[in-house]
Design a protein around this motif. Sequence first.
Motif, short mmCIF file in Angstrom:
data_model
loop_
_atom_site.label_atom_id
_atom_site.label_comp_id
_atom_site.label_asym_id
_atom_site.label_seq_id
_atom_site.Cartn_x
_atom_site.Cartn_y
_atom_site.Cartn_z
N SER A 1 -35.31 19.85 -24.83
CA SER A 1 -36.16 17.84 -24.51
C SER A 1 -34.32 16.87 -24.71
CB SER A 1 -37.09 17.71 -25.07
OG SER A 1 -36.15 16.95 -27.06
N LYS A 2 -34.72 16.28 -23.52
CA LYS A 2 -34.01 15.55 -23.47
C LYS A 2 -33.40 14.51 -24.39
CE LYS A 2 -32.11 12.93 -19.40
NZ LYS A 2 -30.98 13.74 -19.88
N LYS A 3 -34.80 14.09 -25.25
CA LYS A 3 -34.73 13.47 -26.99
C LYS A 3 -33.74 13.82 -27.75
CE LYS A 3 -38.57 10.77 -26.15
NZ LYS A 3 -39.61 10.70 -26.56
N TRP A 4 -34.90 15.22 -27.47
CA TRP A 4 -33.10 16.26 -28.67
C TRP A 4 -32.10 16.05 -28.61
CZ3 TRP A 4 -32.43 17.18 -33.75
CH2 TRP A 4 -31.43 17.93 -33.81
N ILE A 5 -31.73 16.88 -26.86
CA ILE A 5 -30.37 16.87 -26.49
C ILE A 5 -29.71 15.55 -26.72
CG2 ILE A 5 -28.37 16.64 -24.75
CD1 ILE A 5 -31.07 19.03 -23.70
N ALA B 1 -18.08 20.54 -36.98
CA ALA B 1 -19.12 20.78 -37.14
C ALA B 1 -20.19 20.81 -35.61
CB ALA B 1 -20.37 19.63 -37.06
N THR B 2 -21.05 22.11 -35.43
CA THR B 2 -21.24 22.73 -34.07
C THR B 2 -22.68 22.26 -33.63
OG1 THR B 2 -21.08 24.72 -35.05
CG2 THR B 2 -19.32 23.74 -33.25
N MET B 3 -23.19 21.93 -35.10
CA MET B 3 -25.15 22.07 -35.16
C MET B 3 -25.44 20.57 -36.10
SD MET B 3 -25.18 25.90 -36.83
CE MET B 3 -26.25 26.32 -35.14
N VAL B 4 -26.26 20.31 -35.78
CA VAL B 4 -27.51 18.81 -36.27
C VAL B 4 -28.56 19.96 -36.69
CG1 VAL B 4 -28.62 17.00 -35.31
CG2 VAL B 4 -26.55 17.36 -34.80
N HIS B 5 -28.56 19.69 -38.32
CA HIS B 5 -29.91 20.31 -39.15
C HIS B 5 -30.53 19.66 -39.27
CE1 HIS B 5 -31.48 22.95 -42.31
NE2 HIS B 5 -30.80 21.46 -43.28
N ASN C 1 -25.68 12.09 -30.84
CA ASN C 1 -25.37 11.04 -31.07
C ASN C 1 -25.54 11.39 -32.60
OD1 ASN C 1 -26.02 9.38 -29.28
ND2 ASN C 1 -28.08 8.72 -29.74
N VAL C 2 -25.68 12.13 -34.10
CA VAL C 2 -25.65 12.64 -35.03
C VAL C 2 -24.03 12.87 -35.01
CG1 VAL C 2 -26.24 14.24 -36.39
CG2 VAL C 2 -27.42 13.11 -35.41
N ASP D 1 -18.95 12.28 -37.46
CA ASP D 1 -17.30 12.07 -36.22
C ASP D 1 -17.16 13.69 -35.97
OD1 ASP D 1 -17.04 9.60 -36.42
OD2 ASP D 1 -15.84 9.35 -38.27
N TYR D 2 -18.33 14.03 -35.60
CA TYR D 2 -18.07 15.97 -34.77
C TYR D 2 -18.15 16.35 -36.22
CZ TYR D 2 -18.88 14.34 -30.71
OH TYR D 2 -19.37 13.43 -29.63
N GLU D 3 -18.05 15.69 -37.75
CA GLU D 3 -17.23 16.64 -38.60
C GLU D 3 -18.90 17.65 -40.02
OE1 GLU D 3 -14.75 14.66 -41.11
OE2 GLU D 3 -13.21 14.65 -39.22
N CYS D 4 -18.79 18.17 -40.07
CA CYS D 4 -19.74 18.81 -41.24
C CYS D 4 -19.30 18.18 -42.56
CB CYS D 4 -19.07 20.57 -41.67
SG CYS D 4 -20.23 20.96 -42.79
N ARG D 5 -21.11 17.32 -42.63
CA ARG D 5 -20.60 16.59 -44.12
C ARG D 5 -21.35 17.66 -45.41
NH1 ARG D 5 -24.55 12.72 -42.73
NH2 ARG D 5 -24.85 12.19 -44.59
#
Length: 100
Positions: free
Chosen positions: A10-14, A40-44, A19-20, A25-29
């Motif tokens: 979905s567009k909302k998720w994408i 970071a390549t995934m949002v969990h 945004n996350v 900062d595209y870094e693994c938390r």
Amino acid sequence: MKQTNPFYKSKKWINKRENVLRRDDYECRECKRYGKTTVATMVHHIFPLEHYPEYKLNSDNLISLCSKCHERMHDRITNEISEVGKRWQGRVEGALQGRQ
């Protein structure tokens, strides 16, 4: 083979996912907690989408992770949350409950 939930297309998720990643900062938390910098390549979903659909787009329930750390958040065979995943749940639980 497990099917991907249509929500992830979905567009909302994408938009939320992007945004996350940007927020983090595209870094693994998880890596960052131990002083490492990993892309970071995934949002969990800390509280899984399947069980907590009400948190699916809640920023407090979403963290950026590298694929290695993402695999450590839950057991892929049983789909149970791992101890590492449960610790994240404990960290964000108050923020999620305060916003309902």
